[in-house]
Design an enzyme around this catalytic site. Sequence first.
Site, mmCIF file in Angstrom:
data_model
loop_
_atom_site.group_PDB
_atom_site.id
_atom_site.type_symbol
_atom_site.label_atom_id
_atom_site.label_comp_id
_atom_site.label_asym_id
_atom_site.label_seq_id
_atom_site.Cartn_x
_atom_site.Cartn_y
_atom_site.Cartn_z
ATOM 1 N N GLU A 156 0.815 -1.221 0.000
ATOM 2 C CA GLU A 156 0.000 0.000 0.000
ATOM 3 C C GLU A 156 0.843 1.264 0.000
ATOM 4 O O GLU A 156 0.504 2.257 -0.656
ATOM 5 C CB GLU A 156 -0.968 -0.005 1.191
ATOM 6 C CG GLU A 156 -2.135 -0.979 1.061
ATOM 7 C CD GLU A 156 -1.780 -2.428 1.329
ATOM 8 O OE1 GLU A 156 -0.649 -2.687 1.801
ATOM 9 O OE2 GLU A 156 -2.612 -3.315 1.073
ATOM 10 N N HIS A 209 -11.533 -5.552 8.069
ATOM 11 C CA HIS A 209 -12.298 -5.341 6.839
ATOM 12 C C HIS A 209 -13.557 -4.510 7.084
ATOM 13 O O HIS A 209 -14.431 -4.454 6.227
ATOM 14 C CB HIS A 209 -12.722 -6.686 6.228
ATOM 15 C CG HIS A 209 -11.599 -7.468 5.624
ATOM 16 N ND1 HIS A 209 -10.567 -7.959 6.364
ATOM 17 C CD2 HIS A 209 -11.349 -7.832 4.341
ATOM 18 C CE1 HIS A 209 -9.731 -8.615 5.561
ATOM 19 N NE2 HIS A 209 -10.186 -8.547 4.335
#
Lengths: 394, 325
Positions: free
Chosen positions: B61, B130
């Site tokens: 990321e 999540h």
Amino acid sequence: MTVESTAARKPRRSAGTKRTSARKSPSTEPALVQLLTPEGKRVRTAQNAEYEPYVEAVTPEELRGLYRDMVLTRRFDAEATSLQRQGELGLWASLLGQEAAQIGSGRALRDDDYVFPTYREHGVAWCRGVDPTNLLGMFRGVNNGGWDPNGNNFHLYTIVIGSQTLHATGYAMGIAKDGADSAVIAYFGDGASSQGDVAESFTFSAVYNAPVVFFCQNNQWAISEPTEKQTRVPLYQRAQGFGFPGVRVDGNDVLACLAVTRWALERARRGEGPTLVEAFTYRMGAHTTSDDPTRYRHDDERAAWEAKDPIARLRSYLESETDTPQELEGFFAELETESEALGRRVREVVRAMPDPDHFAIFENVYADGHALVDEERAQFAAYQASFADVEGGK
Amino acid sequence: MAEKMALAKAINESLRKALEADPKVLIMGEDVGKLGGVFRVTDGLQKDFGEDRVIDTPLAESGIVGTAIGLALRGYRPVVEIQFDGFVFPAYDQIVTQLAKMHARSLGKVKLPVVVRIPYGGGIGAVEHHSESPEALFAHVAGLKIASPSNASDAYWMMQQAIQSDDPVIFFEPKRRYWDKAEVSREAIPDPLHKARVVREGTDLTLAAYGPMVKLCHEVAQAAAEEGKSLEVLDLRSVSPIDFDSVQASVQKTGRLVVVHEAPVFFGSGAEIAARITERCFYHLEAPVLRVGGYHAPYPPARLEEEYLPGLDRVLDAVDRSLAY
């Protein structure tokens, strides 16, 4: 020494030129690309044959140019250190000892190439034509980077270690998308080699075959931590695991740095992807003016590196090569005058550097504005104006 | 031409339009290419625009955002996807330290038109990391703009505006609303990106929310109406900047405010809204500003998320408490 593939490396390894215990003692460090010995003697070896063509055409005038760059950069750097001592700068990160690595690599670049520096690339900035006094704004505390990055294709100094290697990689990916043959050079140090961002930039640049040269100045020290605290293998060998070549060059040999960087940039231009160059050098001074190296390293180490000084080395070579020693002396004398003038100008400009306007706090926070910034600017203006009322009422 | 489509599809259509309109727009992220993203938001884009513009990236990321910054410096307009809210933190340094500050430290010489898309929030029964709502962690940082649509039409238009913005925008997509359908008009004249909107008028109390909680606030207002209470629902749409003028106008009318978000209440956007509105509307307030949100605990396992997330009854309870003052 290039590490392009296992096949290419095998004969050298069997010849015993590389040892796994390399890191333990300088005497067993792997060979590096060196074209000028510390004594200033030009050497041509079979091992360096790949890089020789890149400096074959260097003229005596160009050599003097490199010498001049290094002398003026060192002078500017010394001036900045003095200005910090005099209270004119809050901090200075000296490049003393790294002039050859920076000038050699900086002079290898074309105007359309792009540079992503750390905060110590004063010599590279010089090569790019950035006014050296512009570098001092952030160290004086009047701005966080006073130059237009696109003016000289020299990005702002990056303080957080290693972050810029990803920016360089992205920029290089953009060059490839544009179909241009420019290249990018990303500077970082031995300390930064431990950062995840540097590893990620190796991955991305390899995967996308980005035209970027990773130029690591291994100056042996990350503030107080020696290279042994960062790596168990010579840094240039890291490249192999990512699938691109790595090469170690004598970072105090300006000619070798020029040759190897040109070679790496040409690879990038030809679409052959990234290269890691490890310039083996030494930080002669403190990490910054706030640092005290006597707490963690010995003077004899510095003395050993002083004998490999990049400027003295090129001077010896120039002296040994010239047919007109008197004329060369004239060049040195002229350079000394120029150097004095540069120092004087830097002092004058820094001392006259005004503090920024108070409202600069709110400038350029956003490109398209932001309601909260507008609101707080107005509050600040009202607050400031309240003092004017008091003063006006006197 | 209006068309009914799911929120995820609306973003897909918006990205497609941006790719068509400007060759400098790029899509980057993990699995965004061949797969079309784990939520299929980028479905079909690589097929139509090629691997050079819709880029499957390595799983890193920080690398995604860091290289997007470099591409932006080269003149591109990258739209990067962070696959899930809880995965953004490896990129947090690049976002906060580099992306947010580069325009200012260059004295305005370089612009960073980067959009960071983050599917966020809970309610889909997902595993750990999540279901988080980290918007306040970004709103605290000057240099970033933060938007979160609540419906398909806004998702379409706000994405267009985010891509056109010369500032970095963190675009929080309410993943549990990805499949909710609404009319999207491609000829509409959209509200400005950072303007709030009254989506239901009322007189007794204002409910302010954004992203996934707007739909819940509609349901709360409906339930309250059945009890004879008139609630106004304000879709903030933007978390940085926050359109305080619109909140103020509503609260001056109703005298009461409840802010609802999935993110933890502590140091959340509701805290900022409460402080500002108390300052702006002190003499109009009939009750303290109340907040409903997540607890000061890690996002719980999926079987507990209904207890953790604001639901109809918890918001109604806050409404009752406010009205009781």
